[in-house]
Motif scaffolding. Structure first.
Motif, PDB file in Angstrom:
ATOM      1  N   GLU A 115      -7.742  24.530  -0.907  1.00  0.00           N
ATOM      2  CA  GLU A 115      -7.416  23.857  -2.163  1.00  0.00           C
ATOM      3  C   GLU A 115      -5.961  24.077  -2.548  1.00  0.00           C
ATOM      4  O   GLU A 115      -5.294  23.165  -3.040  1.00  0.00           O
ATOM      5  N   PHE A 116      -5.442  25.281  -2.309  1.00  0.00           N
ATOM      6  CA  PHE A 116      -4.023  25.522  -2.591  1.00  0.00           C
ATOM      7  C   PHE A 116      -3.156  24.566  -1.780  1.00  0.00           C
ATOM      8  O   PHE A 116      -2.221  23.952  -2.313  1.00  0.00           O
ATOM      9  N   TYR A 117      -3.448  24.433  -0.480  1.00  0.00           N
ATOM     10  CA  TYR A 117      -2.632  23.533   0.332  1.00  0.00           C
ATOM     11  C   TYR A 117      -2.796  22.091  -0.116  1.00  0.00           C
ATOM     12  O   TYR A 117      -1.821  21.338  -0.183  1.00  0.00           O
ATOM     13  N   HIS A 118      -4.009  21.680  -0.424  1.00  0.00           N
ATOM     14  CA  HIS A 118      -4.251  20.312  -0.881  1.00  0.00           C
ATOM     15  C   HIS A 118      -3.396  19.973  -2.095  1.00  0.00           C
ATOM     16  O   HIS A 118      -2.932  18.837  -2.253  1.00  0.00           O
ATOM     17  N   GLU A 119      -3.158  20.969  -2.935  1.00  0.00           N
ATOM     18  CA  GLU A 119      -2.419  20.719  -4.176  1.00  0.00           C
ATOM     19  C   GLU A 119      -0.915  20.942  -4.051  1.00  0.00           C
ATOM     20  O   GLU A 119      -0.178  20.702  -5.006  1.00  0.00           O
ATOM     21  N   CYS A 120      -0.445  21.398  -2.886  1.00  0.00           N
ATOM     22  CA  CYS A 120       0.983  21.656  -2.710  1.00  0.00           C
ATOM     23  C   CYS A 120       1.753  20.355  -2.509  1.00  0.00           C
ATOM     24  O   CYS A 120       1.374  19.517  -1.682  1.00  0.00           O
ATOM     25  N   ALA A 121       2.836  20.212  -3.232  1.00  0.00           N
ATOM     26  CA  ALA A 121       3.767  19.124  -2.963  1.00  0.00           C
ATOM     27  C   ALA A 121       4.585  19.473  -1.724  1.00  0.00           C
ATOM     28  O   ALA A 121       4.758  20.646  -1.377  1.00  0.00           O
ATOM     29  N   ALA A 122       5.103  18.459  -1.039  1.00  0.00           N
ATOM     30  CA  ALA A 122       5.914  18.677   0.153  1.00  0.00           C
ATOM     31  C   ALA A 122       7.264  19.300  -0.223  1.00  0.00           C
ATOM     32  O   ALA A 122       7.744  19.087  -1.334  1.00  0.00           O
ATOM     33  N   PRO A 123       7.850  20.045   0.723  1.00  0.00           N
ATOM     34  CA  PRO A 123       7.353  20.383   2.055  1.00  0.00           C
ATOM     35  C   PRO A 123       6.395  21.569   2.015  1.00  0.00           C
ATOM     36  O   PRO A 123       6.601  22.530   1.274  1.00  0.00           O
ATOM     37  N   ALA A 124       5.339  21.479   2.816  1.00  0.00           N
ATOM     38  CA  ALA A 124       4.337  22.543   2.864  1.00  0.00           C
ATOM     39  C   ALA A 124       3.655  22.516   4.220  1.00  0.00           C
ATOM     40  O   ALA A 124       3.640  21.486   4.902  1.00  0.00           O
ATOM     41  N   CYS A 125       3.101  23.658   4.612  1.00  0.00           N
ATOM     42  CA  CYS A 125       2.325  23.703   5.847  1.00  0.00           C
ATOM     43  C   CYS A 125       1.131  24.618   5.660  1.00  0.00           C
ATOM     44  O   CYS A 125       1.084  25.447   4.739  1.00  0.00           O
ATOM     45  N   HIS A 126       0.156  24.465   6.536  1.00  0.00           N
ATOM     46  CA  HIS A 126      -1.143  25.123   6.394  1.00  0.00           C
ATOM     47  C   HIS A 126      -1.636  25.516   7.779  1.00  0.00           C
ATOM     48  O   HIS A 126      -1.829  24.661   8.647  1.00  0.00           O
ATOM     49  N   LEU A 127      -1.812  26.811   8.002  1.00  0.00           N
ATOM     50  CA  LEU A 127      -2.327  27.331   9.259  1.00  0.00           C
ATOM     51  C   LEU A 127      -3.562  28.166   8.952  1.00  0.00           C
ATOM     52  O   LEU A 127      -3.539  28.989   8.032  1.00  0.00           O
ATOM     53  N   VAL A 128      -4.624  27.975   9.726  1.00  0.00           N
ATOM     54  CA  VAL A 128      -5.888  28.682   9.467  1.00  0.00           C
ATOM     55  C   VAL A 128      -6.354  29.375  10.736  1.00  0.00           C
ATOM     56  O   VAL A 128      -6.533  28.739  11.779  1.00  0.00           O
ATOM     57  N   ALA A 129      -6.560  30.695  10.623  1.00  0.00           N
ATOM     58  CA  ALA A 129      -7.107  31.490  11.730  1.00  0.00           C
ATOM     59  C   ALA A 129      -8.626  31.405  11.681  1.00  0.00           C
ATOM     60  O   ALA A 129      -9.261  31.942  10.772  1.00  0.00           O
ATOM     61  N   ARG A 130      -9.225  30.736  12.659  1.00  0.00           N
ATOM     62  CA  ARG A 130     -10.641  30.374  12.607  1.00  0.00           C
ATOM     63  C   ARG A 130     -11.583  31.566  12.545  1.00  0.00           C
ATOM     64  O   ARG A 130     -12.558  31.552  11.783  1.00  0.00           O
ATOM     65  N   ASP A 131     -11.307  32.596  13.330  1.00  0.00           N
ATOM     66  CA  ASP A 131     -12.296  33.645  13.570  1.00  0.00           C
ATOM     67  C   ASP A 131     -11.986  34.952  12.854  1.00  0.00           C
ATOM     68  O   ASP A 131     -12.506  36.007  13.242  1.00  0.00           O
TER      69      ASP A 131
END
Length: 321
Positions: free
Chosen positions: A217-233
């Motif tokens: 949700e934080f990334y969804h609401e970020c204005a550009a420029p922004a990036c999102h990396l998720v460690a799955r496990d």
């Protein structure tokens, strides 16, 4: 030639790790001496030179030294990390720690140099702010101007940020708005997430980073420029030190669902921070661009690699499980 994976290993600098006690206070003198307004843990290169400054804010009820290995990894790539201990215990309202973090940032210009190794100088033309969990929320609050600071913001990095215990139960002051691109931070933003943060440890234990108030949700609401990396496990506290002692340290192991050994997740978080800072603070984008183009260089499996560039649509993709 340097590769994108280099940031996930320790850099070329030796590092120092030191504690700085807060200024003494009394009833007659609210603040005396030249110390900072809060106790600090400082990780810095030990080699002479001038380095950018990153303020790192700990998670809920955590100790700043739980992140010492993470901080030293980032420092080894040429950054000075300042980690204040914002509180020992705290209620749901984050206003106090937002103001405390701002006071630490304001202290840096006059007080930091004397707390660094010989011939190590801070570059304070701007400061980057990072934080984990509730500290990530506080970092966003500072970036959004909930407390004014004397130094301009260079970059913001939120590590598995959390704003409450579930949608509709955000802790004051609320940061999330549930509107796309509503968080207009005056600097580039990186949001690092965990795949297991939203998974409960057990039947009677709520998740440490509940869906709807955490990284996605934080990334969804970020204005550009922004990036999102998720460690799955990996889980919500898996970027902390291998050993976290005391009652609080035991809680970091017992409460949140974990992916096991912490070293891979810690290397990933530290390396992602370095790559992002190298691009937006040092003007060298090749490491972040390399992760964007080849996510497999990370020491963990990434389930999301997303970039929102200024003036364009989102690039990147949700990766297959």
């Amino acid at each position: 030639m340097a590769s994108a994976g280099d940031v996930f290993d320790h850099g070329r600098h030796g590092t120092s790790l030191s504690q700085v006690q807060e200024a003494k206070t009394s009833r007659c003198s609210p603040s005396s001496g030249d110390g900072p307004p809060k106790p600090l843990l400082i990780a810095a290169p030990s080699d002479a030179g001038e380095y950018p400054v990153v303020v790192f804010l700990h998670g809920y009820l955590a100790n700043n030294y739980f992140y010492s290995q993470l901080l030293q990894h980032v420092a080894s790539h040429g950054f000075i990390l300042i980690a204040p201990q914002l509180y020992t215990f705290s209620g749901p309202d984050t206003t106090g720690e937002i103001n405390s973090a701002a006071a630490v940032i304001d202290w840096l210009a006059d007080g930091l140099s004397s707390s660094l190794p010989p011939d190590v100088r801070p570059n304070l033309t701007a400061v980057s702010i990072s934080g984990h969990s509730r500290g990530g929320k506080v970092a966003f609050a500072l970036g959004l101007g909930h407390a004014k600071t004397a130094l301009p913001l260079a970059a913001l990095i939120a590590v598995d940020p959390v704003d409450g215990t579930g949608r509709g139960s955000q802790t004051p002051p609320p940061i999330l708005t549930y509107k796309s691109a509503s968080l207009r931070v005056p600097a580039p933003v990186m949001v690092i997430g965990t795949g297991l943060g939203e998974v409960p440890r057990g039947v009677l234990r709520p998740p440490c980073a509940p869906l709807g108030v955490s990284h996605a949700e934080f990334y969804h609401e970020c204005a550009a420029p922004a990036c999102h990396l998720v460690a799955r496990d990996y889980g919500h506290t898996d970027m902390m030190d291998d050993v976290t002692c005391g009652a609080k340290g035991l809680v970091t192991r017992a409460v949140c669902k974990s992916g096991g050994a912490r070293a891979p997740m810690r290397r990933f978080v530290a390396g992602a921070m370095v790559a992002f800072l190298k691009k937006w603070v040092d003007g060298r984008p090749q490491w972040l661009d390399g992760i964007r183009e080849r996510p497999e260089v990370a020491p963990v499996v990434l389930s999301a690699v997303e970039f929102r560039d200024a003036g364009t649509r989102i690039h990147g993709a949700m990766l297959p499980a």
